[in-house]
Design an enzyme around this catalytic site. Sequence first.
Site, mmCIF file in Angstrom:
data_model
loop_
_atom_site.group_PDB
_atom_site.id
_atom_site.type_symbol
_atom_site.label_atom_id
_atom_site.label_comp_id
_atom_site.label_asym_id
_atom_site.label_seq_id
_atom_site.Cartn_x
_atom_site.Cartn_y
_atom_site.Cartn_z
ATOM 1 N N GLU A 14 0.836 -1.197 0.000
ATOM 2 C CA GLU A 14 0.000 0.000 0.000
ATOM 3 C C GLU A 14 0.871 1.247 0.000
ATOM 4 O O GLU A 14 1.964 1.245 0.538
ATOM 5 C CB GLU A 14 -0.893 0.029 1.241
ATOM 6 C CG GLU A 14 -1.935 -1.057 1.271
ATOM 7 C CD GLU A 14 -2.784 -0.961 2.524
ATOM 8 O OE1 GLU A 14 -3.009 0.169 3.001
ATOM 9 O OE2 GLU A 14 -3.203 -2.003 3.026
ATOM 10 N N HIS A 60 -4.639 6.741 0.255
ATOM 11 C CA HIS A 60 -3.911 5.470 0.300
ATOM 12 C C HIS A 60 -4.406 4.569 -0.810
ATOM 13 O O HIS A 60 -5.454 4.801 -1.396
ATOM 14 C CB HIS A 60 -3.994 4.809 1.677
ATOM 15 C CG HIS A 60 -5.311 4.192 2.021
ATOM 16 N ND1 HIS A 60 -6.371 4.917 2.509
ATOM 17 C CD2 HIS A 60 -5.742 2.904 1.959
ATOM 18 C CE1 HIS A 60 -7.382 4.108 2.732
ATOM 19 N NE2 HIS A 60 -7.052 2.870 2.408
ATOM 20 N N HIS A 62 -5.193 0.640 -2.443
ATOM 21 C CA HIS A 62 -5.601 -0.738 -2.182
ATOM 22 C C HIS A 62 -4.987 -1.597 -3.280
ATOM 23 O O HIS A 62 -5.265 -1.353 -4.458
ATOM 24 C CB HIS A 62 -7.123 -0.882 -2.238
ATOM 25 C CG HIS A 62 -7.832 -0.440 -1.004
ATOM 26 N ND1 HIS A 62 -9.199 -0.491 -0.887
ATOM 27 C CD2 HIS A 62 -7.362 0.036 0.165
ATOM 28 C CE1 HIS A 62 -9.544 -0.045 0.319
ATOM 29 N NE2 HIS A 62 -8.452 0.288 0.974
ATOM 30 N N ASP A 73 -10.550 1.979 7.335
ATOM 31 C CA ASP A 73 -10.551 3.220 6.555
ATOM 32 C C ASP A 73 -11.606 4.187 7.086
ATOM 33 O O ASP A 73 -11.354 5.390 7.243
ATOM 34 C CB ASP A 73 -10.852 2.937 5.075
ATOM 35 C CG ASP A 73 -9.741 2.143 4.402
ATOM 36 O OD1 ASP A 73 -8.633 2.075 4.953
ATOM 37 O OD2 ASP A 73 -10.007 1.591 3.319
HETATM 38 ZN ZN LIG Z 1 -8.096 1.125 2.698
#
Ligand SMILES: [Zn+2]
Length: 112
Positions: A14, A60, A62, A73
């Site tokens: 990530e 961010h 995935h 999240d």
């Molecule tokens: Zn996430």
Amino acid sequence: MFILGASRSSHPKEFAGVLRAEGDVVKEVLLLPGTLSSGESAVLRLHMLPIDPSACGTVHSHPSPNPRPSGADMALFAKFGHVHILVAFPYDERSWKAYNHRGEEIKLEIVG
Ligand SMILES: [Zn+2]
């Protein structure tokens, strides 16, 4: 877009960062130190951030094709900021979404 490139280059890990915006336009992305090489959850790293008053939200990636926020999240979104970008694999122009602090999808213009 910078965020897409950063997400691609950190795959399959990530990528995470903090957003700075003016109005509805995201102007700057601050990468979190260590995010790109760490195996830690990007969202956990964001949770550990000190609150920065200039930050308007988070970004961010995935590594899966799912751009929906997870439970972690959602907890992050509620914690600080009002714009949160989620980029899903394969990190193209259509694979990212923006959410507000309640996890509702919002429209967002990104410059750069
Ligand atoms: Zn996430």
